[in-house]
Structures are given as C-alpha cells and as structure tokens.
Motif scaffolding. Structure first.
Motif, PDB file in Angstrom:
ATOM      1  N   MET A 102     -50.395 -53.579   7.971  1.00 45.88           N
ATOM      2  CA  MET A 102     -51.521 -54.019   8.791  1.00 45.88           C
ATOM      3  C   MET A 102     -51.330 -53.592  10.250  1.00 45.88           C
ATOM      4  SD  MET A 102     -53.250 -55.536   6.449  1.00 45.88           S
ATOM      5  CE  MET A 102     -54.506 -56.349   7.420  1.00 45.88           C
ATOM      6  N   GLU A 103     -50.094 -53.657  10.733  1.00 47.59           N
ATOM      7  CA  GLU A 103     -49.832 -53.308  12.125  1.00 47.59           C
ATOM      8  C   GLU A 103     -49.903 -51.797  12.349  1.00 47.59           C
ATOM      9  OE1 GLU A 103     -46.179 -55.419  12.568  1.00 47.59           O
ATOM     10  OE2 GLU A 103     -47.207 -57.342  12.902  1.00 47.59           O
ATOM     11  N   TYR A 104     -49.440 -51.017  11.378  1.00 46.40           N
ATOM     12  CA  TYR A 104     -49.619 -49.564  11.476  1.00 46.40           C
ATOM     13  C   TYR A 104     -51.102 -49.206  11.573  1.00 46.40           C
ATOM     14  CZ  TYR A 104     -44.781 -49.105   9.585  1.00 46.40           C
ATOM     15  OH  TYR A 104     -43.429 -49.172   9.357  1.00 46.40           O
ATOM     16  N   MET A 105     -51.916 -49.854  10.736  1.00 51.48           N
ATOM     17  CA  MET A 105     -53.343 -49.548  10.749  1.00 51.48           C
ATOM     18  C   MET A 105     -53.982 -49.952  12.066  1.00 51.48           C
ATOM     19  SD  MET A 105     -54.792 -50.168   6.895  1.00 51.48           S
ATOM     20  CE  MET A 105     -54.489 -51.930   6.858  1.00 51.48           C
ATOM     21  N   ALA A 106     -53.555 -51.091  12.631  1.00 55.62           N
ATOM     22  CA  ALA A 106     -54.094 -51.507  13.923  1.00 55.62           C
ATOM     23  C   ALA A 106     -53.824 -50.472  15.005  1.00 55.62           C
ATOM     24  CB  ALA A 106     -53.505 -52.858  14.323  1.00 55.62           C
ATOM     25  N   MET A 107     -52.738 -49.707  14.839  1.00 59.10           N
ATOM     26  CA  MET A 107     -52.378 -48.666  15.799  1.00 59.10           C
ATOM     27  C   MET A 107     -52.874 -47.283  15.386  1.00 59.10           C
ATOM     28  SD  MET A 107     -50.882 -50.019  18.399  1.00 59.10           S
ATOM     29  CE  MET A 107     -50.080 -48.604  19.151  1.00 59.10           C
ATOM     30  N   SER A 108     -53.719 -47.230  14.362  1.00 62.61           N
ATOM     31  CA  SER A 108     -54.326 -45.960  13.902  1.00 62.61           C
ATOM     32  C   SER A 108     -53.290 -44.950  13.438  1.00 62.61           C
ATOM     33  CB  SER A 108     -55.173 -45.332  15.021  1.00 62.61           C
ATOM     34  OG  SER A 108     -56.184 -46.213  15.436  1.00 62.61           O
ATOM     35  N   ARG A 109     -52.238 -45.434  12.777  1.00 64.11           N
ATOM     36  CA  ARG A 109     -51.187 -44.545  12.289  1.00 64.11           C
ATOM     37  C   ARG A 109     -51.351 -44.303  10.787  1.00 64.11           C
ATOM     38  NH1 ARG A 109     -50.003 -42.063  16.520  1.00 64.11           N
ATOM     39  NH2 ARG A 109     -52.050 -42.945  16.940  1.00 64.11           N
ATOM     40  N   PRO A 110     -51.162 -43.064  10.320  1.00 67.66           N
ATOM     41  CA  PRO A 110     -51.148 -42.790   8.884  1.00 67.66           C
ATOM     42  C   PRO A 110     -49.848 -43.309   8.268  1.00 67.66           C
ATOM     43  CG  PRO A 110     -50.568 -40.816  10.078  1.00 67.66           C
ATOM     44  CD  PRO A 110     -50.925 -41.851  11.127  1.00 67.66           C
ATOM     45  N   ILE A 111     -49.908 -43.671   7.001  1.00 64.53           N
ATOM     46  CA  ILE A 111     -48.810 -44.397   6.356  1.00 64.53           C
ATOM     47  C   ILE A 111     -48.388 -43.685   5.080  1.00 64.53           C
ATOM     48  CG2 ILE A 111     -48.144 -46.615   5.323  1.00 64.53           C
ATOM     49  CD1 ILE A 111     -50.655 -47.748   6.951  1.00 64.53           C
ATOM     50  N   VAL A 112     -47.082 -43.659   4.832  1.00 58.40           N
ATOM     51  CA  VAL A 112     -46.544 -43.287   3.526  1.00 58.40           C
ATOM     52  C   VAL A 112     -45.975 -44.553   2.900  1.00 58.40           C
ATOM     53  CG1 VAL A 112     -44.904 -41.886   2.239  1.00 58.40           C
ATOM     54  CG2 VAL A 112     -46.026 -40.936   4.265  1.00 58.40           C
ATOM     55  N   ASP A 137     -42.520 -52.029  24.335  1.00 54.83           N
ATOM     56  CA  ASP A 137     -41.755 -50.904  23.800  1.00 54.83           C
ATOM     57  C   ASP A 137     -42.228 -50.542  22.395  1.00 54.83           C
ATOM     58  OD1 ASP A 137     -40.163 -50.607  26.077  1.00 54.83           O
ATOM     59  OD2 ASP A 137     -38.756 -52.139  25.394  1.00 54.83           O
ATOM     60  N   LEU A 138     -42.560 -51.558  21.608  1.00 54.73           N
ATOM     61  CA  LEU A 138     -43.100 -51.293  20.274  1.00 54.73           C
ATOM     62  C   LEU A 138     -44.357 -50.445  20.363  1.00 54.73           C
ATOM     63  CD1 LEU A 138     -43.335 -51.774  17.221  1.00 54.73           C
ATOM     64  CD2 LEU A 138     -44.480 -53.939  17.741  1.00 54.73           C
ATOM     65  N   LEU A 139     -45.245 -50.760  21.291  1.00 55.69           N
ATOM     66  CA  LEU A 139     -46.475 -49.986  21.448  1.00 55.69           C
ATOM     67  C   LEU A 139     -46.182 -48.540  21.839  1.00 55.69           C
ATOM     68  CD1 LEU A 139     -48.781 -52.570  23.274  1.00 55.69           C
ATOM     69  CD2 LEU A 139     -48.715 -52.006  20.835  1.00 55.69           C
ATOM     70  N   ARG A 140     -45.146 -48.326  22.625  1.00 57.80           N
ATOM     71  CA  ARG A 140     -44.776 -46.955  23.008  1.00 57.80           C
ATOM     72  C   ARG A 140     -44.376 -46.151  21.774  1.00 57.80           C
ATOM     73  NH1 ARG A 140     -39.980 -47.706  25.717  1.00 57.80           N
ATOM     74  NH2 ARG A 140     -39.941 -45.498  26.346  1.00 57.80           N
ATOM     75  N   TYR A 141     -43.547 -46.735  20.918  1.00 59.72           N
ATOM     76  CA  TYR A 141     -43.112 -46.019  19.718  1.00 59.72           C
ATOM     77  C   TYR A 141     -44.276 -45.770  18.763  1.00 59.72           C
ATOM     78  CZ  TYR A 141     -38.122 -46.389  20.794  1.00 59.72           C
ATOM     79  OH  TYR A 141     -36.882 -46.248  21.367  1.00 59.72           O
ATOM     80  N   LEU A 142     -45.076 -46.796  18.510  1.00 62.14           N
ATOM     81  CA  LEU A 142     -46.177 -46.631  17.545  1.00 62.14           C
ATOM     82  C   LEU A 142     -47.246 -45.675  18.074  1.00 62.14           C
ATOM     83  CD1 LEU A 142     -46.613 -50.264  16.153  1.00 62.14           C
ATOM     84  CD2 LEU A 142     -45.615 -48.289  14.994  1.00 62.14           C
ATOM     85  N   SER A 143     -47.488 -45.680  19.372  1.00 62.62           N
ATOM     86  CA  SER A 143     -48.483 -44.755  19.936  1.00 62.62           C
ATOM     87  C   SER A 143     -48.012 -43.310  19.870  1.00 62.62           C
ATOM     88  CB  SER A 143     -48.784 -45.129  21.395  1.00 62.62           C
ATOM     89  OG  SER A 143     -49.399 -46.393  21.477  1.00 62.62           O
ATOM     90  N   THR A 144     -46.700 -43.106  19.794  1.00 61.29           N
ATOM     91  CA  THR A 144     -46.130 -41.754  19.746  1.00 61.29           C
ATOM     92  C   THR A 144     -45.909 -41.279  18.317  1.00 61.29           C
ATOM     93  OG1 THR A 144     -45.012 -42.240  21.854  1.00 61.29           O
ATOM     94  CG2 THR A 144     -44.233 -40.328  20.623  1.00 61.29           C
TER      95      THR A 144
END
Length: 392
Positions: free
Chosen positions: A309-319, A279-286
């Motif tokens: 680190m986990e946001y970056m592993a999922m290729s997500r931009p961060i604030v 479920d975590l992967l579903r949210y982060l991928s979206t």
C-alpha cells in the motif's frame, strides 16, 4: 453515539503502530474520548503516560519474545496482566476495541463487558495461520490452542473488524459471525504522509537504478527471498547496474545483514534500519522498483501487506510473489512471480528496470488505487460504521 473508547494493542507501541493511530484519531475526530493501552517501544514511545493530539495513551514495559512458542506465551501473559491493570485504571468505557495478536485480549474485554462495554475485535492477524507460518510445527497442540482462543474471541465480540475480505471470510465461517457483524477496514496509508520529493541520484551509490524494500524483517517477511533473488539478478541475469536499500528492522535484521555478506552483496545492498519519514520519502521517491518478497505461506496469502500500500502511495512499481491478497491490493501496479520462485522474481526486476514507461504506468495505477477505492477515507467510514453497529 460517541463516548469513551479503549483500544488495546500488544504488538506495537502507539503512535508507532500506524493502523491503530489512524483509527484512534478517526474516532477522536468523530467525538470519541479515546484511550489506548499498549507496550512501550524499545527506543520510542517510552513514556508510561502520554496525551498526543487528544488521544490518551497508557503504556507498559514489555520485553519481546525469544525462544519460540514458550517465549511468546511468557510475553503474552505479562502483557495481559499489564493490560488488565491499566484497563481498571482507565475505568468504564462504552467500547473496548482489542487488536490482535494475541487472541487473549478478549479476557480483558469480557471484564469490561460486564460493566456495560461493547466489544469490537480488530483482527490484524489470523493467529492460527501466523502460528503455522512462523513455527512450522503443523497442527499440533499449540495450533489447536490458538484456534480455540480465536473462536473464544469471535464469540465474545459484538462486532469484528477485518483488514480484508479474506479475514472477513474467516470471521463468517470459522468465527460464526453474522454478515452485519463484520466490517472490512483496510489498512491504508494516509496519502498526505506519502508524497513525492525530488529524487536524489546520490542514493543510487553511482548505479543507474535503485531497488527498495520497506517493512518489518521477521521470519515470514521474505527478506531472505529478496536477497537471494538479487544474487540471481547479478549472477544468472548478469545485472549489476543497481543498488538496493532495505529499510526497516525486526527479529531477523542481523541475520539478513549476515546473509547479504554470504551472498557477496555487501557492496550492492544497504540496510538502514528504521529511519525518519523524511528519509523514507527520499528513498521511495528515488526508487525505480520496489520489492514485496513475502513468500507464500498460510498467513501471507490472505494478508494485506502495508508495504504494498505504501509503495503504491508513492507511485512505485512493485515486484511481488503471486499471493491472493497481494493481487487484491496491487492489481496492475505489480508484476507477480510464481510463489517463492526467486529466479522468476529476479527476472521480473530486470524486465522492469528495462522498461521505464511500464514503471511509470504501474506507478500511476497504484497511486490511483490508494487515492480511490483503497483510500483511508473509505476505511475510516467503515470504522465508524462498525462502532455505530457496536453501540446501537
């Protein structure tokens, strides 16, 4: 040389503690017989004894602290007694590997050193900074006590493992350790665990964008800063084209849910509690943007945040707020608001929501960082080097 290693951890159960579990399996793969002593979890890791993937885990019951510093002293005292009891049961080991907090496990390590073990101190937190950040009592008697306990831990350690260069600097300066006695083993996600799955528009609750927070919800983790920033994003910037999900749990979970109601965010913010990895992967991928609202304080400024680190592993931009080690970890994969400035934090969210190409670019930068210089493979090599130094 491989032999028997005993890892002591009080802060979380294992294998739920991802860093300790990664270290345990890395040592197992290198030929070590690995034992772990840890508390039981509240709703997981509840068996007193378990062998998981060849790692032997010994658990004890422990109620989390309540009531401020006195509550923590009670918790830590009970944990120390249980750890001592189980260490005697495990018997002789070549290496005792103690993960803080608290900085009390050196007492068990010293007992094992008298039987020939070498002591590896794995410093997950700078406890004096943790005390200052969590309780706001200044440099009082208890602060001086935790500083003294940290010095005693450093003194007893044959080798220190630091999670980043800021922690390494503390071991060299106030710990008095030699450079060849301190190894940086960064917390890094196993990239195979964090992989993209198809995004699900339904998770956005009918809005164009999804914002995501992942992590612990404690007094120093900044969920309250994130919620107030989201209220400003709606009220001052006029953006209501988003839904936000907060994944995780902790001491302040109920208070944060209540704060979201007070801010009128109930229909825009969702709290999931802890959820399975799938479920975590579903949210982060979206998610379009991920939030790292850890405020500036003495601990956060020098700590590596697992969520980043986990946001970056999922290729997500961060604030993020502009913290020293946040910049070291994320680099150009994040944008940075002045420390604790909720209005600027909200403005940066809005800027990223309006720039899908920049979001994509930042995500690619982050993924490359955790797959390359910040990868677990590099940390694994440093861990094994630390053990080689300890037993040589």
């Amino acid at each position: 040389m491989a032999g028997r290693a005993l890892i002591l951890v009080e802060n979380l159960s294992v294998p739920f503690d991802r860093r300790v579990w990664q270290e345990s399996t890395a040592l197992r793969d290198a030929g070590w017989e690995v034992h772990v002593i840890c508390p039981m979890g509240a709703n997981r890791d509840t068996e007193p004894e378990a062998v998981i993937d060849g790692v032997r885990i010994h658990r004890y019951p422990l109620r989390p602290a309540t009531g401020g510093p006195v509550g923590y002293l009670r918790e830590y005292g009970l944990a120390l007694l249980h750890t001592y009891r189980l260490a005697r049961k495990v018997g002789p080991v070549e290496v005792v590997h103690a993960c803080n907090p608290p900085d009390l496990l050196f007492l068990v390590a010293r007992m094992l050193k008298r039987r020939g073990a070498r002591f590896v101190f794995d410093q997950h937190d700078l406890v004096p900074e943790l005390y200052l950040s969590r309780f706001g009592r200044g440099e009082d008697f208890l602060y001086r006590l935790v500083l003294r306990l940290e010095r005693l831990t450093y003194r007893a350690a044959d080798v220190v493992i630091a999670t980043n260069e800021s922690y390494r600097r503390a071991a060299l300066t106030r710990g008095g350790k030699k450079p060849d006695e301190v190894f940086v083993v960064r917390s890094a996600p196993v990239v195979e665990r964090f992989h993209q799955v198809p995004p699900e528009e339904a998770l956005k609750q009918g809005k164009p964008h999804l914002l995501c927070y992942l992590g612990v919800m404690g007094p120093q983790d900044g969920v309250d800063y994130a919620l107030r920033s989201l209220a400003l994003l709606r009220d001052e910037i006029g953006r209501s084209d988003w839904h936000a999900v907060f994944v995780g749990a902790g001491d302040t979970f109920d208070a944060m849910v209540a704060l979201s109601h007070e801010l009128g965010l109930s229909d825009m913010v969702e709290f999931t509690g802890r959820i399975p990895d799938e479920d975590l992967l579903r949210y982060l991928s979206t998610a379009d943007v991920c939030l790292a609202p850890d405020p500036y304080n003495p601990l956060n400024d020098v700590s590596t945040m697992n969520k980043i680190m986990e946001y970056m592993a999922m290729s997500r931009p961060i604030v993020s707020f502009d913290l020293r080690e946040a910049r070291v970890s994320a680099g150009d994969a994040a944008v940075y608001a002045p420390p604790n400035d909720e209005s600027e934090f909200a403005k940066l969210i809005a800027l990223l929501l309006d720039d899908p190409e920049e979001r994509r670019r930042m995500g690619e930068i982050g993924q490359a960082r955790v797959s390359g210089p910040l990868s677990w493979e590099n940390s694994r090599a440093a861990l094994l080097a630390a053990y080689d130094a300890a037993v040589s």
